[in-house]
Design a protein around this motif. Structure first.
Motif, PDB file in Angstrom:
ATOM      1  N   ASN A   1     -18.500 119.594  88.049  1.00 50.27           N
ATOM      2  CA  ASN A   1     -18.832 120.065  86.702  1.00 50.27           C
ATOM      3  C   ASN A   1     -17.896 119.499  85.640  1.00 50.27           C
ATOM      4  O   ASN A   1     -18.189 119.579  84.447  1.00 50.27           O
ATOM      5  CB  ASN A   1     -18.793 121.597  86.663  1.00 50.27           C
ATOM      6  N   GLY A   2     -16.779 118.928  86.062  1.00 47.88           N
ATOM      7  CA  GLY A   2     -15.833 118.353  85.108  1.00 47.88           C
ATOM      8  C   GLY A   2     -16.059 116.880  84.838  1.00 47.88           C
ATOM      9  O   GLY A   2     -15.288 116.262  84.089  1.00 47.88           O
ATOM     10  N   ARG A   3     -17.107 116.302  85.403  1.00 45.61           N
ATOM     11  CA  ARG A   3     -17.395 114.886  85.162  1.00 45.61           C
ATOM     12  C   ARG A   3     -18.230 114.733  83.886  1.00 45.61           C
ATOM     13  O   ARG A   3     -19.279 115.372  83.751  1.00 45.61           O
ATOM     14  CB  ARG A   3     -18.171 114.298  86.340  1.00 45.61           C
ATOM     15  N   PRO A   4     -17.812 113.897  82.944  1.00 46.84           N
ATOM     16  CA  PRO A   4     -18.593 113.694  81.723  1.00 46.84           C
ATOM     17  C   PRO A   4     -19.967 113.096  82.056  1.00 46.84           C
ATOM     18  O   PRO A   4     -20.094 112.271  82.962  1.00 46.84           O
ATOM     19  CB  PRO A   4     -17.741 112.720  80.903  1.00 46.84           C
ATOM     20  N   ARG A   5     -20.973 113.498  81.288  1.00 47.22           N
ATOM     21  CA  ARG A   5     -22.330 112.992  81.504  1.00 47.22           C
ATOM     22  C   ARG A   5     -22.854 112.300  80.239  1.00 47.22           C
ATOM     23  O   ARG A   5     -22.720 112.829  79.125  1.00 47.22           O
ATOM     24  CB  ARG A   5     -23.284 114.148  81.853  1.00 47.22           C
ATOM     25  N   LYS A   6     -23.456 111.150  80.443  1.00 53.49           N
ATOM     26  CA  LYS A   6     -24.009 110.411  79.310  1.00 53.49           C
ATOM     27  C   LYS A   6     -25.075 111.236  78.608  1.00 53.49           C
ATOM     28  O   LYS A   6     -25.190 111.223  77.372  1.00 53.49           O
ATOM     29  CB  LYS A   6     -24.592 109.089  79.804  1.00 53.49           C
ATOM     30  N   ILE A   7     -25.877 111.974  79.388  1.00 49.37           N
ATOM     31  CA  ILE A   7     -26.969 112.746  78.804  1.00 49.37           C
ATOM     32  C   ILE A   7     -26.449 113.850  77.883  1.00 49.37           C
ATOM     33  O   ILE A   7     -27.171 114.342  77.014  1.00 49.37           O
ATOM     34  CB  ILE A   7     -27.846 113.342  79.928  1.00 49.37           C
ATOM     35  N   HIS A   8     -25.166 114.235  78.064  1.00 55.40           N
ATOM     36  CA  HIS A   8     -24.529 115.237  77.198  1.00 55.40           C
ATOM     37  C   HIS A   8     -23.606 114.583  76.175  1.00 55.40           C
ATOM     38  O   HIS A   8     -22.708 115.240  75.642  1.00 55.40           O
ATOM     39  CB  HIS A   8     -23.726 116.233  78.048  1.00 55.40           C
ATOM     40  N   ASN A   9     -23.845 113.308  75.891  1.00 59.68           N
ATOM     41  CA  ASN A   9     -22.975 112.574  74.965  1.00 59.68           C
ATOM     42  C   ASN A   9     -21.530 112.627  75.440  1.00 59.68           C
ATOM     43  O   ASN A   9     -20.595 112.802  74.654  1.00 59.68           O
ATOM     44  CB  ASN A   9     -23.095 113.132  73.539  1.00 59.68           C
ATOM     45  N   TRP A  10     -21.360 112.491  76.739  1.00 57.65           N
ATOM     46  CA  TRP A  10     -20.087 112.421  77.436  1.00 57.65           C
ATOM     47  C   TRP A  10     -19.313 113.733  77.432  1.00 57.65           C
ATOM     48  O   TRP A  10     -18.107 113.757  77.695  1.00 57.65           O
ATOM     49  CB  TRP A  10     -19.224 111.279  76.924  1.00 57.65           C
ATOM     50  N   LYS A  11     -20.015 114.816  77.170  1.00 56.67           N
ATOM     51  CA  LYS A  11     -19.427 116.123  77.443  1.00 56.67           C
ATOM     52  C   LYS A  11     -19.650 116.452  78.923  1.00 56.67           C
ATOM     53  O   LYS A  11     -20.487 115.844  79.591  1.00 56.67           O
ATOM     54  CB  LYS A  11     -20.063 117.206  76.573  1.00 56.67           C
ATOM     55  N   THR A  12     -18.915 117.433  79.428  1.00 57.28           N
ATOM     56  CA  THR A  12     -19.048 117.804  80.829  1.00 57.28           C
ATOM     57  C   THR A  12     -20.034 118.969  80.977  1.00 57.28           C
ATOM     58  O   THR A  12     -20.240 119.742  80.022  1.00 57.28           O
ATOM     59  CB  THR A  12     -17.698 118.228  81.433  1.00 57.28           C
ATOM     60  N   PRO A  13     -20.631 119.140  82.139  1.00 62.01           N
ATOM     61  CA  PRO A  13     -21.488 120.309  82.368  1.00 62.01           C
ATOM     62  C   PRO A  13     -20.756 121.624  82.141  1.00 62.01           C
ATOM     63  O   PRO A  13     -21.363 122.583  81.641  1.00 62.01           O
ATOM     64  CB  PRO A  13     -21.908 120.148  83.837  1.00 62.01           C
ATOM     65  N   SER A  14     -19.470 121.669  82.482  1.00 65.09           N
ATOM     66  CA  SER A  14     -18.699 122.895  82.258  1.00 65.09           C
ATOM     67  C   SER A  14     -18.635 123.235  80.769  1.00 65.09           C
ATOM     68  O   SER A  14     -18.793 124.406  80.367  1.00 65.09           O
ATOM     69  CB  SER A  14     -17.279 122.744  82.819  1.00 65.09           C
ATOM     70  N   GLU A  15     -18.419 122.232  79.946  1.00 65.69           N
ATOM     71  CA  GLU A  15     -18.339 122.465  78.497  1.00 65.69           C
ATOM     72  C   GLU A  15     -19.693 122.901  77.947  1.00 65.69           C
ATOM     73  O   GLU A  15     -19.771 123.843  77.138  1.00 65.69           O
ATOM     74  CB  GLU A  15     -17.850 121.195  77.803  1.00 65.69           C
ATOM     75  N   ILE A  16     -20.752 122.241  78.365  1.00 66.66           N
ATOM     76  CA  ILE A  16     -22.083 122.593  77.874  1.00 66.66           C
ATOM     77  C   ILE A  16     -22.461 124.001  78.317  1.00 66.66           C
ATOM     78  O   ILE A  16     -22.992 124.802  77.528  1.00 66.66           O
ATOM     79  CB  ILE A  16     -23.127 121.579  78.374  1.00 66.66           C
ATOM     80  N   PHE A  17     -22.161 124.331  79.567  1.00 63.92           N
ATOM     81  CA  PHE A  17     -22.521 125.655  80.088  1.00 63.92           C
ATOM     82  C   PHE A  17     -21.749 126.748  79.347  1.00 63.92           C
ATOM     83  O   PHE A  17     -22.311 127.800  79.002  1.00 63.92           O
ATOM     84  CB  PHE A  17     -22.236 125.718  81.591  1.00 63.92           C
ATOM     85  N   ALA A  18     -20.459 126.493  79.081  1.00 63.74           N
ATOM     86  CA  ALA A  18     -19.658 127.476  78.337  1.00 63.74           C
ATOM     87  C   ALA A  18     -20.226 127.682  76.937  1.00 63.74           C
ATOM     88  O   ALA A  18     -20.270 128.812  76.430  1.00 63.74           O
ATOM     89  CB  ALA A  18     -18.207 127.012  78.269  1.00 63.74           C
ATOM     90  N   GLU A  19     -20.671 126.601  76.299  1.00 60.58           N
ATOM     91  CA  GLU A  19     -21.278 126.721  74.974  1.00 60.58           C
ATOM     92  C   GLU A  19     -22.561 127.542  75.026  1.00 60.58           C
ATOM     93  O   GLU A  19     -22.826 128.359  74.133  1.00 60.58           O
ATOM     94  CB  GLU A  19     -21.565 125.328  74.408  1.00 60.58           C
ATOM     95  N   LEU A  20     -23.360 127.336  76.077  1.00 56.98           N
ATOM     96  CA  LEU A  20     -24.611 128.085  76.206  1.00 56.98           C
ATOM     97  C   LEU A  20     -24.346 129.577  76.398  1.00 56.98           C
ATOM     98  O   LEU A  20     -25.007 130.419  75.782  1.00 56.98           O
ATOM     99  CB  LEU A  20     -25.418 127.544  77.386  1.00 56.98           C
ATOM    100  N   VAL A  21     -23.371 129.895  77.236  1.00 51.64           N
ATOM    101  CA  VAL A  21     -23.043 131.304  77.477  1.00 51.64           C
ATOM    102  C   VAL A  21     -22.518 131.955  76.207  1.00 51.64           C
ATOM    103  O   VAL A  21     -22.902 133.074  75.843  1.00 51.64           O
ATOM    104  CB  VAL A  21     -22.006 131.428  78.615  1.00 51.64           C
ATOM    105  N   GLU A  22     -21.652 131.225  75.486  1.00 47.02           N
ATOM    106  CA  GLU A  22     -21.083 131.766  74.249  1.00 47.02           C
ATOM    107  C   GLU A  22     -22.164 131.943  73.185  1.00 47.02           C
ATOM    108  O   GLU A  22     -22.191 132.958  72.472  1.00 47.02           O
ATOM    109  CB  GLU A  22     -19.985 130.826  73.744  1.00 47.02           C
ATOM    110  N   ALA A  23     -23.069 130.964  73.091  1.00 43.46           N
ATOM    111  CA  ALA A  23     -24.129 131.058  72.090  1.00 43.46           C
ATOM    112  C   ALA A  23     -25.045 132.238  72.364  1.00 43.46           C
ATOM    113  O   ALA A  23     -25.457 132.965  71.448  1.00 43.46           O
ATOM    114  CB  ALA A  23     -24.926 129.759  72.071  1.00 43.46           C
ATOM    115  N   ASN A  24     -25.377 132.453  73.629  1.00 46.39           N
ATOM    116  CA  ASN A  24     -26.251 133.569  73.964  1.00 46.39           C
ATOM    117  C   ASN A  24     -25.540 134.902  73.796  1.00 46.39           C
ATOM    118  O   ASN A  24     -26.168 135.903  73.461  1.00 46.39           O
ATOM    119  CB  ASN A  24     -26.746 133.425  75.408  1.00 46.39           C
ATOM    120  N   ALA A  25     -24.222 134.911  74.021  1.00 45.38           N
ATOM    121  CA  ALA A  25     -23.471 136.150  73.829  1.00 45.38           C
ATOM    122  C   ALA A  25     -23.426 136.523  72.354  1.00 45.38           C
ATOM    123  O   ALA A  25     -23.527 137.694  71.984  1.00 45.38           O
ATOM    124  CB  ALA A  25     -22.049 135.996  74.375  1.00 45.38           C
ATOM    125  N   SER A  26     -23.266 135.529  71.462  1.00 44.10           N
ATOM    126  CA  SER A  26     -23.176 135.805  70.028  1.00 44.10           C
ATOM    127  C   SER A  26     -24.516 136.244  69.451  1.00 44.10           C
ATOM    128  O   SER A  26     -24.565 137.087  68.561  1.00 44.10           O
ATOM    129  CB  SER A  26     -22.665 134.563  69.290  1.00 44.10           C
TER     130      SER A  26
END
Length: 323
Positions: free
Chosen positions: A296-321
């Motif tokens: 999950n810490g490997r950057p992905r091109k499909i995420h504009n070189w963000k990691t799955p961990s970062e994207i998932f944390a953003e999704l959880v935070e967005a849904n919590a807010s």
């Protein structure tokens, strides 16, 4: 069973040019008996009563000689090709091509299997003969009880349309990755939007163990991040209703359609970098968590070189807010 006197009558009938039905009527036999007898022993032109009776008597003798042993040349060819890793079917199919004029070099694949299984293990080892499966005997005994069948499956055709474009998070794909000799396994769960991986340790592959592991691995997630789970048609998901009852509805890909869970299949290939085929898969949750964290810490091109961990944390935070 035909006697010599019957065969002599058949021979006379053929010499007179009679049809099989007429010869059968003389002998009080079915025409198919006469037809098979003549075809087996040279046809109309080559049928000889004494020779046919001699061959038939030899065929009735017990114990019978294995078909592979009837010709030294045939035995040598079969042994040579088995040493080269050929299957019995390949050997039997190739014989007429390589030896078109030698009728003695003909044998069925089943006859080769029977011959191999009849040999002592020491003989096979001494002559370096083995089947590709490595088996030296047929598997006997009672079959294990059948695995539980999946009842009332809901296929991906019934999934919400929002799953397809990955815009809405919380839709997962899952599968089992099997370890050495099928004695170990792990459940891989991938969130479709973020490509975030969760590894669920398993102590078995039965439906109860797998179901409990999936529930334990996803139970702590917010409801907005556990909207659906798509699995293949493996019987390990026979208790899918238990998972659905926790608020995570389970859908099934169609049989033999791995592309319908492409995200999960791709993730399984990455997981195999850590546990190649033929390697036992640990059930240590701490070690599996480390593996998942690294993936999950490997950057992905499909995420504009963000990691799955970062994207998932953003999704959880967005849904919590928004909740």
């Amino acid at each position: 069973m035909l006697m010599l006197s019957d065969r002599e009558e058949i021979s006379r009938g053929l010499a007179e040019g009679l049809q099989y039905k007429e010869i059968a009527s003389r002998l009080g036999r079915d025409p198919s008996v006469i037809s098979r007898e003549v075809a087996r022993h040279g046809g109309r032109a080559g049928y000889r009563a004494v020779a046919a009776d001699r061959v038939a008597c030899a065929a009735r003798e017990r114990p019978k000689v294995f078909a592979v042993e009837r010709s030294p040349r045939l035995r040598a060819v079969v042994c040579r090709q088995l040493r080269c890793g050929w299957s019995p079917a390949s050997i039997a199919g190739r014989l007429p091509i390589d030896y078109p004029d030698d009728q003695a070099c003909r044998v069925s694949h089943e006859a080769i299997y029977q011959w191999v299984y009849a040999q002592p293990v020491s003989t096979l080892a001494r002559e370096l003969i083995s089947l590709r499966t490595g088996r030296t005997a047929r598997r006997g005994g009672r079959r294990p009880p059948p695995a539980p069948r999946i009842r009332q499956p809901r296929y991906i055709d019934e999934r919400p349309a929002e799953v397809e474009d990955r815009a809405v998070p919380g839709h997962w794909e899952g599968d089992l990755v099997i370890g050495k000799n099928g004695r170990s396994a792990v459940a891989t769960l991938v969130e479709r939007t973020s490509r975030f991986l969760v590894l669920a340790p398993l102590t078995g592959r039965d439906s109860l163990t797998v179901g409990d592991a999936v529930i334990a691995s996803t139970g702590g997630l917010p409801a907005e991040i556990r909207r659906s789970l798509t699995w293949d048609c493996g019987t390990e998901m026979a208790r899918h209703a238990d998972i659905t009852a926790t608020g995570l509805p389970v859908f099934f890909a169609h049989p033999h359609s791995p592309w319908e869970r492409g995200t999960n299949e791709n993730m399984n290939r990455i997981f195999r970098e850590f546990f190649p085929k033929g390697v036992e898969i640990t059930s240590d949750p701490n070690y599996l968590a480390m593996v998942a964290s690294e993936i999950n810490g490997r950057p992905r091109k499909i995420h504009n070189w963000k990691t799955p961990s970062e994207i998932f944390a953003e999704l959880v935070e967005a849904n919590a807010s928004t909740g």
